[in-house]
Design an enzyme around this catalytic site. Structure first.
Site, PDB file in Angstrom:
ATOM      1  N   THR A   1      81.203  12.459   7.144  1.00 58.44           N
ATOM      2  CA  THR A   1      82.604  12.646   6.772  1.00 58.44           C
ATOM      3  C   THR A   1      82.835  14.090   6.337  1.00 58.44           C
ATOM      4  O   THR A   1      81.919  14.800   5.918  1.00 58.44           O
ATOM      5  CB  THR A   1      83.012  11.689   5.636  1.00 58.44           C
ATOM      6  N   GLY A   2      84.074  14.514   6.454  1.00 58.35           N
ATOM      7  CA  GLY A   2      84.404  15.884   6.080  1.00 58.35           C
ATOM      8  C   GLY A   2      83.654  16.903   6.906  1.00 58.35           C
ATOM      9  O   GLY A   2      83.191  17.936   6.392  1.00 58.35           O
TER      10      GLY A   2
ATOM     11  N   TYR B   1      87.916  16.745 -11.049  1.00 59.64           N
ATOM     12  CA  TYR B   1      86.919  16.904  -9.982  1.00 59.64           C
ATOM     13  C   TYR B   1      85.527  16.620 -10.537  1.00 59.64           C
ATOM     14  O   TYR B   1      84.736  15.878  -9.935  1.00 59.64           O
ATOM     15  CB  TYR B   1      86.983  18.312  -9.407  1.00 59.64           C
TER      16      TYR B   1
ATOM     17  N   GLY C   1      82.535  23.687   6.734  1.00 58.35           N
ATOM     18  CA  GLY C   1      81.580  23.814   5.657  1.00 58.35           C
ATOM     19  C   GLY C   1      80.299  23.004   5.793  1.00 58.35           C
ATOM     20  O   GLY C   1      79.651  22.981   6.840  1.00 58.35           O
ATOM     21  N   ILE C   2      79.925  22.329   4.703  1.00 58.12           N
ATOM     22  CA  ILE C   2      78.674  21.582   4.646  1.00 58.12           C
ATOM     23  C   ILE C   2      78.649  20.473   5.678  1.00 58.12           C
ATOM     24  O   ILE C   2      77.631  20.237   6.339  1.00 58.12           O
ATOM     25  CB  ILE C   2      78.459  21.013   3.232  1.00 58.12           C
ATOM     26  N   GLY C   3      79.770  19.768   5.839  1.00 52.06           N
ATOM     27  CA  GLY C   3      79.825  18.682   6.808  1.00 52.06           C
ATOM     28  C   GLY C   3      79.603  19.165   8.225  1.00 52.06           C
ATOM     29  O   GLY C   3      78.882  18.532   9.003  1.00 52.06           O
TER      30      GLY C   3
END
Length: 279
Positions: free
Chosen positions: A12-13, A162, A17-19
């Protein structure tokens, strides 16, 4: 490298970036991957990056959807099973932080900000895990959650909600790990520190501001002792390690911190005592 050949991964995501780095890495190492995000253009960029790495087109499924909705989650799981027939690895990477509309921080932030953050960062992880459970039990699969050093124990008054969502995610990781290991499913997480992604812009930072922030904290050892901000691939490599049962089989319900040393220092410790005494 084909250590994930025959495996099916949902990240997911993964439109940035990281995904994105994780999806590209696992696909390069043999996995069939489902990538997803709300921004169709950025998601296509991820897909193209995977294909440029030499991955067959039929090994990639791209689904632009809103993960925060039950309908979006059902589409992700159902489409993955329909196309690939199984699910071996779930990477719960999607996350968000939002600024208060009136610029308030700390406990003064409107509770609507809390609701939005918890919906994406926590509730969607819980419900997507529930929907994926039976397929992961069938494959004796892996779940890797992407948390944050913001979970604590250091205070995070600027991004209070967050930080709360990530602390809750850490507890979910621990508890789900014990619940699911009886079915052969491992659950772990990674807690990144500062990583150069598109997260700042997604929060509403002006273009270039996140890079400016990264430059500052990288040059101050009380922020990042190793002197360099993390890159998405740094975290993707840890996710791949946790997804590889041959390498990490005895790790259950843990979070690997990857922050360049940030959480190991206090402000008073970050300066050289001898230099202070000589000044």
């Amino acid at each position: 490298m084909t250590r994930f050949s025959g495996k099916v991964v949902l990240v997911t995501g993964s439109s940035n970036g990281i995904g994105r780095a994780t999806a590209v890495l696992l696909a390069q190492e043999g996995a069939k991957v489902t990538i997803t995000g709300r921004n169709a253009q950025r998601l296509e960029e991820t897909r193209q990056e995977i294909l440029k790495a030499g991955v067959p087109e039929d090994h990639v499924l791209a689904i632009a959807t809103d993960l925060a909705t039950e309908q979006g989650q059902d589409e992700l799981i159902d489409s993955t099973i329909q196309k690939f027939g199984r699910l071996d690895i779930l990477v719960n990477n999607a996350g968000a932080a939002f600024n208060d509309a009136e610029g308030r921080t700390g406990v003064d932030q409107d509770v609507s900000v809390y609701d939005k953050i918890m919906q994406i960062n926590m509730r969607s992880v819980v419900t997507l895990t529930q929907k994926a459970k039976k397929y992961l039990v069938e494959t004796k699969g892996e779940i890797i959650n992407v948390s944050s050093i913001g979970a604590g124990p250091q205070a995070q008054p600027t991004f209070l909600y967050y930080a709360m969502s990530k602390a809750a995610l850490d507890q979910f990781t621990r508890s789900a790990a014990i619940d699911l290991i009886q079915h052969g499913v491992r659950v772990n997480s990674v807690s990144p520190g500062a990583v150069l992604t598109g997260f700042g812009e997604a929060m509403g930072m002006p273009a270039g501001m996140h890079e400016k922030y990264a430059e500052f904290i990288s040059s101050h050892k009380e922020c990042i002792p190793c002197g360099a901000i993390g890159q998405p691939i740094d975290i993707a490599n840890i996710i791949a390690f946790l997804a590889d049962r041959k390498l990490s089989s005895y790790i259950i319900g843990q979070s690997i911190v990857a922050d360049g040393g940030s959480t190991l220092v206090m402000g008073m410790q970050a300066h050289d005592m001898m230099s202070i005494l000589k000044s």
